[in-house]
Motif scaffolding. Structure first.
Motif, short mmCIF file in Angstrom:
data_model
loop_
_atom_site.label_atom_id
_atom_site.label_comp_id
_atom_site.label_asym_id
_atom_site.label_seq_id
_atom_site.Cartn_x
_atom_site.Cartn_y
_atom_site.Cartn_z
N ALA A 1 0.74 -1.14 0.07
CA ALA A 1 0.18 0.04 -0.11
C ALA A 1 0.71 1.26 0.11
CB ALA A 1 -0.94 -0.06 1.30
N PHE A 2 1.83 1.25 0.94
CA PHE A 2 2.92 2.21 0.83
C PHE A 2 3.45 2.43 -0.49
CE2 PHE A 2 7.09 4.09 1.33
CZ PHE A 2 6.77 5.27 1.87
N THR A 3 3.99 1.39 -1.10
CA THR A 3 4.82 1.71 -2.48
C THR A 3 3.97 2.16 -3.59
OG1 THR A 3 6.08 -0.37 -1.88
CG2 THR A 3 5.86 0.28 -4.18
N ILE A 4 2.33 1.85 -3.54
CA ILE A 4 1.67 2.31 -4.34
C ILE A 4 1.50 3.72 -4.46
CG2 ILE A 4 -0.98 2.12 -5.23
CD1 ILE A 4 -0.58 -0.97 -4.66
N ILE A 5 1.18 4.06 -2.97
CA ILE A 5 0.88 5.25 -2.58
C ILE A 5 2.21 6.09 -3.02
CG2 ILE A 5 0.78 7.22 -0.64
CD1 ILE A 5 -0.96 4.97 0.71
N VAL A 6 3.49 5.78 -2.65
CA VAL A 6 4.27 6.62 -3.22
C VAL A 6 4.74 6.65 -4.71
CG1 VAL A 6 6.98 6.59 -3.02
CG2 VAL A 6 5.90 6.20 -1.07
N LEU A 7 4.47 5.49 -5.45
CA LEU A 7 4.28 5.54 -6.73
C LEU A 7 3.32 6.46 -7.47
CD1 LEU A 7 5.07 1.66 -7.85
CD2 LEU A 7 6.37 3.55 -8.27
N ILE A 8 2.23 6.73 -6.98
CA ILE A 8 1.22 7.70 -7.50
C ILE A 8 1.51 9.16 -7.35
CG2 ILE A 8 -1.07 8.45 -7.16
CD1 ILE A 8 -1.81 5.40 -6.72
N SER A 9 2.34 9.13 -5.93
CA SER A 9 2.63 10.47 -5.44
C SER A 9 3.64 10.91 -6.56
CB SER A 9 3.14 10.52 -4.16
OG SER A 9 2.10 10.10 -3.31
N LEU A 10 4.50 9.80 -6.82
CA LEU A 10 5.67 10.44 -7.64
C LEU A 10 5.49 10.76 -8.94
CD1 LEU A 10 8.66 7.83 -6.53
CD2 LEU A 10 8.27 10.18 -6.00
N PHE A 11 4.50 9.89 -9.52
CA PHE A 11 4.17 9.90 -10.81
C PHE A 11 3.27 11.51 -11.09
CE2 PHE A 11 0.21 9.92 -13.67
CZ PHE A 11 1.05 9.66 -14.82
N PHE A 12 2.40 11.89 -10.09
CA PHE A 12 1.98 13.16 -10.11
C PHE A 12 2.91 14.27 -9.92
CE2 PHE A 12 -2.19 10.86 -9.52
CZ PHE A 12 -2.76 11.20 -10.32
N SER A 13 4.02 14.12 -8.97
CA SER A 13 4.89 15.03 -8.83
C SER A 13 5.72 15.27 -9.96
CB SER A 13 5.84 14.58 -7.62
OG SER A 13 5.21 14.40 -6.41
N PHE A 14 6.16 14.25 -10.56
CA PHE A 14 6.88 14.21 -11.76
C PHE A 14 6.19 15.01 -13.00
CE2 PHE A 14 8.45 12.72 -16.10
CZ PHE A 14 9.68 13.02 -15.79
N GLY A 15 4.85 14.92 -13.03
CA GLY A 15 4.09 15.28 -14.16
C GLY A 15 3.85 16.79 -13.88
N ILE A 16 3.47 17.31 -12.54
CA ILE A 16 3.36 18.55 -12.01
C ILE A 16 4.73 19.41 -12.49
CG2 ILE A 16 2.84 19.97 -10.43
CD1 ILE A 16 0.96 17.96 -9.20
N THR A 17 6.06 18.72 -11.96
CA THR A 17 6.95 19.48 -12.13
C THR A 17 7.30 19.75 -13.64
OG1 THR A 17 7.80 18.24 -10.28
CG2 THR A 17 9.69 19.30 -11.65
#
Length: 473
Positions: free
Chosen positions: A46-62
């Motif tokens: 669950a933590f890994t999925i949350i981190v991956l989703i967060s990284l994906f959105f963070s990368f896209g926003i950046t």
């Protein structure tokens, strides 16, 4: 080359093996079982999925913000303006050296004149804005936004020459993107490792609770969990220890109950079996048989009373006991109980004193008849010859109090906390001789508690023994 071929062949066989449907299903089944049976795996995934989703959105926003950053466009223009100023201050024969120096920073420049050859695959249409009259500020010659920008600076040296700069930040962008990806991947790896450690810290107490529950299932009710936690897990462990303590108490009560019931049943059965065998064998003379038959009869009554009390207690303990509250005169009920027991107190020449007042209560009348019967019978049983029994009612704004008092033998202080326990008898010899089995006061207390009422007892040499039932209005 041989090693590469071997590795490629092994990888190919592995991929072919993993591509089989049965293998895929087996792996999926094992992963599913691991997820369903391991809280630690669930937390980690669950933590890994949350981190991956967060990284994906963070990368896209950046990326989105970097592409739309207005200040970045201004930096390009500032670079072009400063470069043009530098070249304007440089001698014409050294400008190529300056441009070569700037090329090390991925900035390439060419001088053009109107109608001349155009560098960087530009067209006349794209460079035509440079020749507008009065234009002095640099401008973009390509409309595509990206790491490569073409910027034109008009008339840098008042000779009609314009400067075209190619600012290529591709390497810089790729480097920054690589750093960003490495940073995000590092966050993912480090975060995953940390959450695995944290999940171990969280799951370990759960495993201890599971082991403790298995110990209790084996019958080890004395097992306790030692811990120093103050969080929710600590509260759960405290609750488990409290539950274990209560279960241990209940188990001891059960053992004591079974032991007492066995003893109470065995005593009269032994007496009945012995006397009947003696009469049957002719050991007891005919003229004495009536006396022994009377003993047998009393013992059967004692068994019957014990059975009735046990059934009544079991019914009161259950949630299915019939409960029929009704409104009636409490003082009249107490008078009737005193009259019903007249043969008992008259036989001991007891003085009965009543201080009652007309008052109605709403309780189960049949159950409270048993309460008064047990309390009054006990008062008579433990009163001395020519003693006195007092039945007093008191009413205030909150409750009605019924005091049943006798001046006979007092209850020792050591016995007072236990007199409502099942099968507990202060004077066992006297209770057995009087047909008691230690259940009367237990039944009384159970009935009183079912009505949200309370019963207390005071016993000392100065005041005698007084049972008080308080019934809230």
């Amino acid at each position: 080359m041989f090693i590469l071929n071997v590795c490629a062949s092994g990888l190919s066989r592995s991929l072919h093996y993993l591509s089989r449907p049965s293998v895929v299903l087996a792996i999926g089944w094992r992963i599913n079982n691991m997820l369903r049976n391991s809280v630690r795996a669930q937390i980690g995934i669950a933590f890994t999925i949350i981190v991956l989703i967060s990284l994906f959105f963070s990368f896209g926003i950046t990326r989105l913000l970097s592409e739309r950053e207005v200040s970045l466009e201004q930096r390009y223009l500032t670079i072009a303006r400063d470069t043009a100023s530098l070249l304007a201050l440089t001698d014409s024969d050294r400008r190529e050296q300056v441009l070569d120096l700037l090329s090390t920073y991925n900035i390439t420049g060419e001088f053009i004149k109107e109608g001349g050859e155009l560098p960087f695959s530009l067209t006349e249409e794209k460079v035509s804005p440079l020749y507008q009259a009065g234009l002095a500020e640099p401008l973009f010659l390509n409309t595509e936004q990206g790491p490569i920008r073409l910027i034109g600076v008009p008339n840098i040296d008042n000779s009609g020459s314009s400067l075209i700069l190619k600012v290529d930040f591709t390497v810089f962008s790729e480097t920054m993107l690589r750093i960003l990806l490495i940073s995000l991947f590092s966050v993912l790896v480090i975060g995953t490792l940390l959450i695995l450690l944290a999940s171990h810290y969280i799951v370990e107490p759960v495993k201890r609770l599971t082991s403790a529950a298995k110990e209790m299932a084996k019958g080890n009710l004395s097992f306790r969990i030692e811990h120093k936690k103050k969080d929710e897990i600590g509260e759960l462990m405290d609750s488990f220890n409290h539950m274990a303590s209560e279960l241990e108490k209940i188990d001891k009560m059960r053992e004591s109950f079974v032991s007492n019931v066995s003893h109470e049943i065995q005593s009269p059965i032994t007496a009945i079996r012995g006397f009947t065998r003696a009469i049957s064998d002719g050991i007891i003379p005919a003229e004495n048989q009536k006396e022994y038959l009377e003993i047998i009869y009393q013992e059967t009554l004692r068994l019957s009373k014990l059975s009735d009390n046990l059934l009544r207690l079991a019914s009161l303990d259950s949630e299915n006991h019939p409960f029929h509250p009704a409104r009636y005169r409490l003082d009249e009920q107490l008078r009737k109980m005193i009259l019903a027991t007249e043969p008992l107190w008259a036989d001991k020449n007891l003085e009965i004193e009543l201080d009652l007042q007309a008052f109605q209560v709403t309780v189960d009348q049949d159950l409270f008849e048993q309460v008064w019967q047990n309390l009054i019978n006990n008062a008579i049983k433990y009163s001395d010859e020519k003693g006195r029994i007092e039945v007093i009612m008191e009413v205030d704004n909150q409750a009605v109090f019924v005091h049943i008092k006798n001046n006979g033998k007092v209850i020792p202080k050591i016995d007072l906390p236990h007199i409502f326990d099942r099968f507990y008898m202060v004077d066992k010899a006297r209770s057995h001789s009087g047909g008691g089995n230690g259940l009367g006061l237990s039944i009384v207390k159970k009935i009183v508690e079912l009505h949200s009422s309370k019963i207390d007892v005071i016993s000392n040499e100065a005041e005698g023994t007084c049972f008080t039932v308080s019934m809230p209005l």
